[in-house]
Design a protein around this motif. Structure first.
Motif, mmCIF file in Angstrom:
data_model
loop_
_atom_site.group_PDB
_atom_site.id
_atom_site.type_symbol
_atom_site.label_atom_id
_atom_site.label_comp_id
_atom_site.label_asym_id
_atom_site.label_seq_id
_atom_site.Cartn_x
_atom_site.Cartn_y
_atom_site.Cartn_z
ATOM 1 N N TRP A 1 1.075 -0.676 -0.252
ATOM 2 C CA TRP A 1 -0.194 -0.041 -0.015
ATOM 3 C C TRP A 1 1.109 1.428 0.069
ATOM 4 N N SER B 1 0.932 3.956 -3.128
ATOM 5 C CA SER B 1 0.586 5.025 -2.557
ATOM 6 C C SER B 1 1.556 6.387 -2.188
ATOM 7 N N PRO C 1 -6.868 8.685 -4.393
ATOM 8 C CA PRO C 1 -5.955 7.748 -3.487
ATOM 9 C C PRO C 1 -6.552 6.608 -2.962
ATOM 10 N N GLU C 2 -5.702 5.466 -2.562
ATOM 11 C CA GLU C 2 -6.621 3.892 -2.236
ATOM 12 C C GLU C 2 -5.968 4.215 -0.482
ATOM 13 N N VAL D 1 1.588 7.212 -7.440
ATOM 14 C CA VAL D 1 0.450 8.176 -8.408
ATOM 15 C C VAL D 1 0.850 8.247 -9.268
#
Length: 196
Positions: A30, A34, A47-48, A39
């Motif tokens: 992650w 991120s 964003p996740e 990105v």
């Protein structure tokens, strides 16, 4: 990461190796995906969350016949450190796959991307038996384009105004690789680069 068991490595070249996805690396995956540089490279706008990524990883860990996903490791310097993700999203009907790579921000610019791409192509051609692997990279991403070209990809066209780079529209370059574009002996198959 000394508290993590030593991973099983499937292939290694130039101090970079591929291994399986790992549940204990969910937060690292992650973090890498991120990172603003990743990105920007993906051209993603939203964003996740860590929770959403962990849920997606649970699905990926169960495996799927249309995916080959790898943790990338740096084995230079005496320890085995996870430093990226490489994925093949496979279309078995036509024997092709889309390639996706993300490298940890602290590992960029050190040859990780080129070596991981080369190992993934080796796996694609010599284990899965794919006929072509392709990717898309944003036109201004010179570092990505160079790494992919060094690993055997060729630019085959540009989709105009298909992406966003630093808030501006840009093209997305399509690159592909065929088994005959792979100039090295296979470290996975252990052969001397026999042509099919």
């Amino acid at each position: 990461m000394s508290d993590i068991a030593e991973p099983v490595l499937w292939a290694r070249v130039e101090g970079i190796a591929l291994g399986a996805l790992r549940a204990d690396l969910a937060h690292e995956y992650w973090r890498w995906e991120s990172d603003p540089g990743a990105v920007l490279g993906y051209g993603r706008q939203v964003p996740e969350s860590a929770e959403s990524r962990a849920e997606g990883l649970e699905h990926q860990l169960r495996g799927a016949p249309d995916q080959a996903r790898f943790t990338v490791y740096d084995t230079r310097g005496g320890e085995t450190a996870p430093c990226g993700l490489a994925s093949l999203l496979i279309d078995h009907q036509v024997r092709t796959a889309e390639f996706v790579l993300v490298v940890a921000p602290e590992s960029r610019g050190r040859g990780v991307g080129t070596a991981a791409t080369r190992l993934t192509l080796d796996y694609a051609f010599h284990v899965i038996g794919l006929e072509m692997v392709w990717l898309k990279v944003l036109e201004p991403n010179a570092a990505g384009r160079t790494a992919y070209a060094k690993a055997g990809f060729r630019e085959v066209g540009t989709m105009r105004s298909a992406g966003t780079w630093k808030g501006r529209r840009c093209g997305e370059v399509v690159m592909d690789a065929l088994p005959e574009d792979f100039p090295w002996p296979s470290v996975i198959a252990g052969d001397s680069n026999e042509k099919r």
